[in-house]
Motif scaffolding. Sequence first.
Motif, PDB file in Angstrom:
ATOM      1  N   PRO A 158     -16.009  -0.047   4.418  1.00  0.00           N
ATOM      2  CA  PRO A 158     -15.407   1.275   4.174  1.00  0.00           C
ATOM      3  C   PRO A 158     -14.493   1.195   2.947  1.00  0.00           C
ATOM      4  CG  PRO A 158     -15.052   0.539   6.445  1.00  0.00           C
ATOM      5  CD  PRO A 158     -15.512  -0.651   5.669  1.00  0.00           C
ATOM      6  N   VAL A 159     -14.580   2.183   2.076  1.00  0.00           N
ATOM      7  CA  VAL A 159     -13.758   2.181   0.864  1.00  0.00           C
ATOM      8  C   VAL A 159     -13.124   3.546   0.655  1.00  0.00           C
ATOM      9  CG1 VAL A 159     -15.069   0.369  -0.308  1.00  0.00           C
ATOM     10  CG2 VAL A 159     -15.748   2.757  -0.614  1.00  0.00           C
ATOM     11  N   LEU A 160     -11.923   3.510   0.110  1.00  0.00           N
ATOM     12  CA  LEU A 160     -11.224   4.709  -0.352  1.00  0.00           C
ATOM     13  C   LEU A 160     -11.076   4.532  -1.857  1.00  0.00           C
ATOM     14  CD1 LEU A 160      -9.565   7.324   0.141  1.00  0.00           C
ATOM     15  CD2 LEU A 160      -7.571   5.851   0.503  1.00  0.00           C
ATOM     16  N   VAL A 161     -11.946   5.192  -2.617  1.00  0.00           N
ATOM     17  CA  VAL A 161     -11.960   5.065  -4.077  1.00  0.00           C
ATOM     18  C   VAL A 161     -11.108   6.190  -4.642  1.00  0.00           C
ATOM     19  CG1 VAL A 161     -13.400   4.849  -6.125  1.00  0.00           C
ATOM     20  CG2 VAL A 161     -14.298   4.143  -3.900  1.00  0.00           C
ATOM     21  N   THR A 162     -10.050   5.835  -5.370  1.00  0.00           N
ATOM     22  CA  THR A 162      -9.073   6.840  -5.800  1.00  0.00           C
ATOM     23  C   THR A 162      -8.878   6.818  -7.311  1.00  0.00           C
ATOM     24  OG1 THR A 162      -7.105   5.416  -5.664  1.00  0.00           O
ATOM     25  CG2 THR A 162      -7.855   6.454  -3.619  1.00  0.00           C
ATOM     26  N   TYR A 163      -8.453   7.970  -7.832  1.00  0.00           N
ATOM     27  CA  TYR A 163      -8.119   8.047  -9.258  1.00  0.00           C
ATOM     28  C   TYR A 163      -7.130   9.179  -9.473  1.00  0.00           C
ATOM     29  CZ  TYR A 163      -8.590   7.240 -14.194  1.00  0.00           C
ATOM     30  OH  TYR A 163      -8.318   6.892 -15.495  1.00  0.00           O
ATOM     31  N   CYS A 164      -6.113   8.927 -10.295  1.00  0.00           N
ATOM     32  CA  CYS A 164      -5.126   9.946 -10.636  1.00  0.00           C
ATOM     33  C   CYS A 164      -5.087  10.103 -12.150  1.00  0.00           C
ATOM     34  CB  CYS A 164      -3.746   9.566 -10.106  1.00  0.00           C
ATOM     35  SG  CYS A 164      -2.467  10.790 -10.507  1.00  0.00           S
ATOM     36  N   THR A 165      -5.452  11.286 -12.655  1.00  0.00           N
ATOM     37  CA  THR A 165      -5.515  11.501 -14.094  1.00  0.00           C
ATOM     38  C   THR A 165      -4.133  11.572 -14.727  1.00  0.00           C
ATOM     39  OG1 THR A 165      -5.681  13.884 -13.686  1.00  0.00           O
ATOM     40  CG2 THR A 165      -7.735  12.679 -14.006  1.00  0.00           C
ATOM     41  N   MET A 166      -3.088  11.934 -13.959  1.00  0.00           N
ATOM     42  CA  MET A 166      -1.749  12.015 -14.532  1.00  0.00           C
ATOM     43  C   MET A 166      -1.189  10.635 -14.849  1.00  0.00           C
ATOM     44  SD  MET A 166       0.172  15.076 -12.468  1.00  0.00           S
ATOM     45  CE  MET A 166      -0.102  14.334 -10.861  1.00  0.00           C
ATOM     46  N   SER A 174      -8.850  -0.195   1.165  1.00  0.00           N
ATOM     47  CA  SER A 174      -9.474  -0.104   2.477  1.00  0.00           C
ATOM     48  C   SER A 174      -8.835   1.062   3.220  1.00  0.00           C
ATOM     49  CB  SER A 174      -9.278  -1.392   3.273  1.00  0.00           C
ATOM     50  OG  SER A 174      -9.673  -1.197   4.625  1.00  0.00           O
ATOM     51  N   PRO A 175      -9.648   1.958   3.792  1.00  0.00           N
ATOM     52  CA  PRO A 175      -9.080   3.079   4.560  1.00  0.00           C
ATOM     53  C   PRO A 175      -8.775   2.701   6.012  1.00  0.00           C
ATOM     54  CG  PRO A 175     -11.450   3.319   4.432  1.00  0.00           C
ATOM     55  CD  PRO A 175     -11.112   2.054   3.668  1.00  0.00           C
ATOM     56  N   VAL A 176      -8.846   1.410   6.322  1.00  0.00           N
ATOM     57  CA  VAL A 176      -8.621   0.954   7.692  1.00  0.00           C
ATOM     58  C   VAL A 176      -7.147   0.575   7.868  1.00  0.00           C
ATOM     59  CG1 VAL A 176      -9.220  -0.749   9.450  1.00  0.00           C
ATOM     60  CG2 VAL A 176     -10.991   0.137   7.897  1.00  0.00           C
ATOM     61  N   ILE A 177      -6.488   1.208   8.821  1.00  0.00           N
ATOM     62  CA  ILE A 177      -5.081   0.923   9.136  1.00  0.00           C
ATOM     63  C   ILE A 177      -4.989   0.572  10.614  1.00  0.00           C
ATOM     64  CG2 ILE A 177      -2.727   1.841   9.219  1.00  0.00           C
ATOM     65  CD1 ILE A 177      -3.479   3.741   6.966  1.00  0.00           C
ATOM     66  N   ASP A 178      -4.450  -0.604  10.891  1.00  0.00           N
ATOM     67  CA  ASP A 178      -4.319  -1.079  12.279  1.00  0.00           C
ATOM     68  C   ASP A 178      -5.651  -0.997  13.025  1.00  0.00           C
ATOM     69  OD1 ASP A 178      -1.646  -1.645  11.940  1.00  0.00           O
ATOM     70  OD2 ASP A 178      -0.960   0.290  12.707  1.00  0.00           O
ATOM     71  N   THR A 209      -0.011   2.367  -6.209  1.00  0.00           N
ATOM     72  CA  THR A 209       0.369   1.057  -5.670  1.00  0.00           C
ATOM     73  C   THR A 209      -0.132   0.829  -4.246  1.00  0.00           C
ATOM     74  OG1 THR A 209       2.475   1.931  -4.828  1.00  0.00           O
ATOM     75  CG2 THR A 209       2.470   1.009  -7.069  1.00  0.00           C
ATOM     76  N   GLY A 210      -0.535   1.884  -3.561  1.00  0.00           N
ATOM     77  CA  GLY A 210      -0.916   1.748  -2.160  1.00  0.00           C
ATOM     78  C   GLY A 210       0.276   1.587  -1.238  1.00  0.00           C
ATOM     79  N   GLU A 211       1.472   1.815  -1.753  1.00  0.00           N
ATOM     80  CA  GLU A 211       2.684   1.650  -0.944  1.00  0.00           C
ATOM     81  C   GLU A 211       2.931   2.879  -0.081  1.00  0.00           C
ATOM     82  OE1 GLU A 211       7.505   0.838  -1.386  1.00  0.00           O
ATOM     83  OE2 GLU A 211       6.301   1.285  -3.158  1.00  0.00           O
ATOM     84  N   ALA A 212       3.314   2.631   1.173  1.00  0.00           N
ATOM     85  CA  ALA A 212       3.724   3.716   2.055  1.00  0.00           C
ATOM     86  C   ALA A 212       5.142   4.124   1.667  1.00  0.00           C
ATOM     87  CB  ALA A 212       3.670   3.264   3.510  1.00  0.00           C
ATOM     88  N   ALA A 213       5.265   5.292   1.027  1.00  0.00           N
ATOM     89  CA  ALA A 213       6.554   5.720   0.487  1.00  0.00           C
ATOM     90  C   ALA A 213       7.458   6.301   1.550  1.00  0.00           C
ATOM     91  CB  ALA A 213       6.333   6.737  -0.627  1.00  0.00           C
ATOM     92  N   VAL A 214       6.874   6.997   2.532  1.00  0.00           N
ATOM     93  CA  VAL A 214       7.674   7.633   3.578  1.00  0.00           C
ATOM     94  C   VAL A 214       6.763   7.902   4.773  1.00  0.00           C
ATOM     95  CG1 VAL A 214       7.270   9.960   2.657  1.00  0.00           C
ATOM     96  CG2 VAL A 214       9.277   9.540   4.078  1.00  0.00           C
ATOM     97  N   GLY A 215       7.335   7.826   5.955  1.00  0.00           N
ATOM     98  CA  GLY A 215       6.558   8.026   7.166  1.00  0.00           C
ATOM     99  C   GLY A 215       6.608   6.805   8.070  1.00  0.00           C
ATOM    100  N   GLU A 224      -5.696  -3.509  -0.886  1.00  0.00           N
ATOM    101  CA  GLU A 224      -6.432  -3.222  -2.106  1.00  0.00           C
ATOM    102  C   GLU A 224      -7.730  -4.016  -2.135  1.00  0.00           C
ATOM    103  OE1 GLU A 224      -5.706  -2.942  -6.946  1.00  0.00           O
ATOM    104  OE2 GLU A 224      -4.138  -3.752  -5.646  1.00  0.00           O
ATOM    105  N   LEU A 225      -8.795  -3.377  -2.569  1.00  0.00           N
ATOM    106  CA  LEU A 225     -10.107  -4.012  -2.667  1.00  0.00           C
ATOM    107  C   LEU A 225     -10.449  -4.228  -4.140  1.00  0.00           C
ATOM    108  CD1 LEU A 225     -12.007  -1.852  -0.017  1.00  0.00           C
ATOM    109  CD2 LEU A 225     -10.932  -4.091   0.320  1.00  0.00           C
TER     110      LEU A 225
END
Length: 399
Positions: A158-166, A174-178, A209-215, A224-225
């Motif tokens: 399973p992959v979460l492929v991301t991109y931010c143009t800004m 990896s979209p797998v958590i716990d 960064t894949g960092e959990a900023a809040v929550g 990261e893959l």
Amino acid sequence: MMKKPTSSYIFWTGMLLLFVPGLLHAYLLMPFPGSQNIEAIKLCYYLEKIILPLRIAGALVILWYLIKYFTNNRRWGKIVKVTILVLGLSSFYITDFAFKASTMFEEPKTIKFADAVANKVPESYIVLGVVRNGVAKAYPLVYLGYHHKVQDNVGDLPVLVTYCTMCRTGRVYSPVIDGKRQTFRLVGARHYNAIIEDESTGTWWYQATGEAAVGPMQGSYLKELPYEQSSLGAWLNKHPGSLILQPDGHFKSDYDDLKDYDVKQAVDRDSTIKNKDSLIRKSWILGVIIDKQPKAYDWRKLTKTCLLNDRLGTTPLLISLEDDDHTFHVFSRQVNGKTLTFKQDTTGRFTDNETASTWNWEGKCISGASKGRQLAVVQAYQEYWHSWQHFHPGTLFWK
């Protein structure tokens, strides 16, 4: 005759509760002037959770006012309040649709792949490429740039492929958590970087960064893959059996808005900048992190060097750009405890001074004393300078 009270403060209190939190939330989560420089991600997170209760309270206060006091207003007072209320209600379009990230940047309606024979994507397009157990897939930036994320599988991975143009940040997680695969939604942006939220825990994660900023997961990181960024042509040379993500026809105009985004720097579009080698906010850099120490390389200078022997901490690095000036590789120069020094030959391949062996763009030795050896791949990123500086404070800079 005593004048009946209008108690206007009740009306304005209701308006404040009904509309201001939503407008503030939209302002802080979209790149409006000044909004992205404020440290406000926690405010945004908790504000989102209380917007609905505040709206309900505000609506009840206004309803109470309309029933008990509205008729006491003079004609112009009534006109003003009704006008303000109508304008306020129209703001719901702005806060809940027009500037809502998940509606501005929709998920693909169909995720379709094609092999090299059936592919319709130009080979000059830049892609993020992922390989898993012999299965290769390529995701063009101009499509990712609009959607921000594609949730997919590469083989059994399973992959979460991301991109931010800004930020010009491509990342694969990896979209797998716990142990549970998550579905992610696009929340908005902070510090010009996309914020995504997982469905189960409701945590907000920085895309860069894949960092959990809040929550609930704050302080943890998405796994990261490994991936490569290259032109599609260079990717297919290495992975001729790769599948390529095809454009979703529903979003053609959105893709067209990103024409040349993947291959042309902002500095080249700005006619006011005379020195195109100037380092500006949106200058491209190549970033590497070794043992938590980040280092940035000026992309424009790398294109003139093409091959660079460098070192970050105790790790000797080989940084190379292919002839298309867009496909990059970073390897460790250490092989069997020996540090090699490389130079490019006339064929476009590179050789090392120590063993006179020849290596290809995959970091594999194809002839000479080290034939069959493989250079260790170092994950590297292409990014805007302003983003790399912000998310990697203390970065070194190659000059």
